[in-house]
Design a protein around this motif. Structure first.
Motif, PDB file in Angstrom:
ATOM      1  N   ARG A  16      44.461  52.243  41.431  1.00 18.27           N
ATOM      2  CA  ARG A  16      43.866  51.620  42.604  1.00 18.27           C
ATOM      3  C   ARG A  16      44.855  51.583  43.780  1.00 18.27           C
ATOM      4  NH1 ARG A  16      38.680  50.813  43.127  1.00 18.27           N
ATOM      5  NH2 ARG A  16      38.570  49.876  41.049  1.00 18.27           N
ATOM      6  N   LYS A  18      40.255  54.339  45.430  1.00 13.07           N
ATOM      7  CA  LYS A  18      40.083  53.606  46.678  1.00 13.07           C
ATOM      8  C   LYS A  18      40.538  52.168  46.516  1.00 13.07           C
ATOM      9  CE  LYS A  18      36.597  52.684  50.243  1.00 13.07           C
ATOM     10  NZ  LYS A  18      35.171  52.805  50.620  1.00 13.07           N
ATOM     11  N   LYS A  19      41.150  51.613  47.568  1.00 15.82           N
ATOM     12  CA  LYS A  19      41.576  50.222  47.532  1.00 15.82           C
ATOM     13  C   LYS A  19      40.372  49.299  47.401  1.00 15.82           C
ATOM     14  CE  LYS A  19      45.753  50.781  50.348  1.00 15.82           C
ATOM     15  NZ  LYS A  19      46.436  50.402  51.595  1.00 15.82           N
ATOM     16  N   GLN A  20      40.594  48.202  46.723  1.00 16.07           N
ATOM     17  CA  GLN A  20      39.519  47.218  46.542  1.00 16.07           C
ATOM     18  C   GLN A  20      40.040  45.846  46.964  1.00 16.07           C
ATOM     19  OE1 GLN A  20      38.231  46.340  42.485  1.00 16.07           O
ATOM     20  NE2 GLN A  20      36.120  46.381  43.188  1.00 16.07           N
ATOM     21  N   TYR A  21      39.343  45.217  47.908  1.00 15.38           N
ATOM     22  CA  TYR A  21      39.764  43.914  48.412  1.00 15.38           C
ATOM     23  C   TYR A  21      38.840  42.847  47.846  1.00 15.38           C
ATOM     24  CZ  TYR A  21      42.368  46.776  51.718  1.00 15.38           C
ATOM     25  OH  TYR A  21      43.223  47.697  52.273  1.00 15.38           O
ATOM     26  N   LEU A  22      39.437  41.824  47.239  1.00 12.91           N
ATOM     27  CA  LEU A  22      38.657  40.732  46.663  1.00 12.91           C
ATOM     28  C   LEU A  22      38.426  39.648  47.702  1.00 12.91           C
ATOM     29  CD1 LEU A  22      40.471  40.399  43.224  1.00 12.91           C
ATOM     30  CD2 LEU A  22      38.399  41.702  43.752  1.00 12.91           C
ATOM     31  N   LYS A  23      37.282  38.990  47.628  1.00  8.99           N
ATOM     32  CA  LYS A  23      36.978  37.881  48.532  1.00  8.99           C
ATOM     33  C   LYS A  23      37.857  36.690  48.185  1.00  8.99           C
ATOM     34  CE  LYS A  23      32.148  39.153  49.351  1.00  8.99           C
ATOM     35  NZ  LYS A  23      30.739  38.720  49.206  1.00  8.99           N
TER      36      LYS A  23
END
Length: 296
Positions: free
Chosen positions: A277, A282-287
């Motif tokens: 990652r 693809k980068k993944q942004y958490l809420k």
């Protein structure tokens, strides 16, 4: 659609790699009388000793090895090597016929340098698109399949035999230039295979490690992992921040770290490849899941 695009890239990569290989052999290696490995090196020896066309020899041997690979290694292997196997002899013959010998240079040193660069780039491009170059790859893969003999040592061994065979019929000067050629195309190949994949690994030890972690996350947009550790002198429990960044981000990240903690201890390593990652995915942004952000 994605599969068709990938297939086209593989075909273009094999075409470019094979043409670059044929160019290096026909324009630099052959006219300068240099020695080299692989089926092409064997073909050069046969041509010098008997006058038999190198391209015809390569076609015959590559075809025989391709048929052997088809029956032993299967259709999938044959599909990835067919283009390279049969295009190389055609490209060699094309350059021999239409490109005058010594057109670019008659200097054996320049021939060794640019021949090595051409061969290294060509094999690297072919491998980068996931295709096989055929030739000696096939007996090496067959030995690996039935006897679990590693592929790389087998290739080195076969190449060494071919180089020694050519050395028996070459001058010392040709041998030395040949050694330079092999070193150059090996270094170029290794560089091609890792090009664009090298990253920088940081290990950061600091009393303000959490502030540094937050700064790297927010300002460099890179993640990090906190590793539990213990100091060697005072035996105090501490944390080490492990992060991976690109080479172009190194200078900015170092300045950022030293702004937060001028006494931070930083270990910098160059790594060959990183997957996962943020790199190959693809980068993944958490809420934000902090309590104050949760709904009532």
């Amino acid at each position: 659609m994605k599969k068709h695009t990938q297939l086209m890239l593989e075909i273009l990569g094999v075409l470019a790699g094979t043409l670059a290989y044929a160019f290096g052999i026909s324009v630099f290696v052959g006219p300068a009388g240099l020695i080299t490995g692989g089926i092409t090196g064997l073909g050069l020896l046969v041509e010098r000793l008997s006058g038999f066309s190198m391209s015809t020899f390569v076609l015959i041997v590559n075809t025989g090895l391709f048929i052997l690979g088809f029956f032993v290694l299967g259709k999938r292997f044959a599909a990835t090597t067919a283009l390279s196997t049969f295009l190389l002899p055609v490209a060699l013959e094309m350059f021999d016929r239409f490109w005058p010998a010594h057109l670019l240079t008659q200097d054996p040193m320049l021939s060794a340098i640019f021949g090595g660069l051409s061969i290294g780039v060509s094999i690297g491009v072919t491998m980068r698109v996931g295709a096989s170059t055929g030739g000696l790859d096939i007996p090496a893969l067959i030995l690996n399949k039935f006897f679990r003999i590693p592929v790389a040592p087998t290739l080195y061994f076969l190449d060494m035999i071919i180089l020694l065979t050519q050395a028996l019929h070459a001058s010392w000067e040709q041998i030395l230039y040949g050694v330079l050629l092999v070193i150059l195309y090996t270094l170029t190949l290794n560089r091609m295979l890792t090009m664009g994949k090298r990253m920088i690994e940081l290990k950061i030890i600091s009393e303000k490690v959490d502030d540094i972690r937050k700064a790297i996350l927010s300002q460099v947009d890179r993640g990090g992992t906190l590793l539990k550790s213990r100091t060697g002198y005072r035996l105090q429990d501490t944390e080490v921040l492990l992060s991976v960044i690109s080479t172009r981000e190194l200078n900015r990240t170092e300045k950022l770290i030293h702004q937060i903690d001028p006494h931070a201890f930083i270990i910098i390593d160059q790594v060959t490849e990183v997957s996962g990652r943020g790199f190959t995915m693809k980068k993944q942004y958490l809420k934000d899941e902090s309590p104050e952000k949760q709904p009532d």
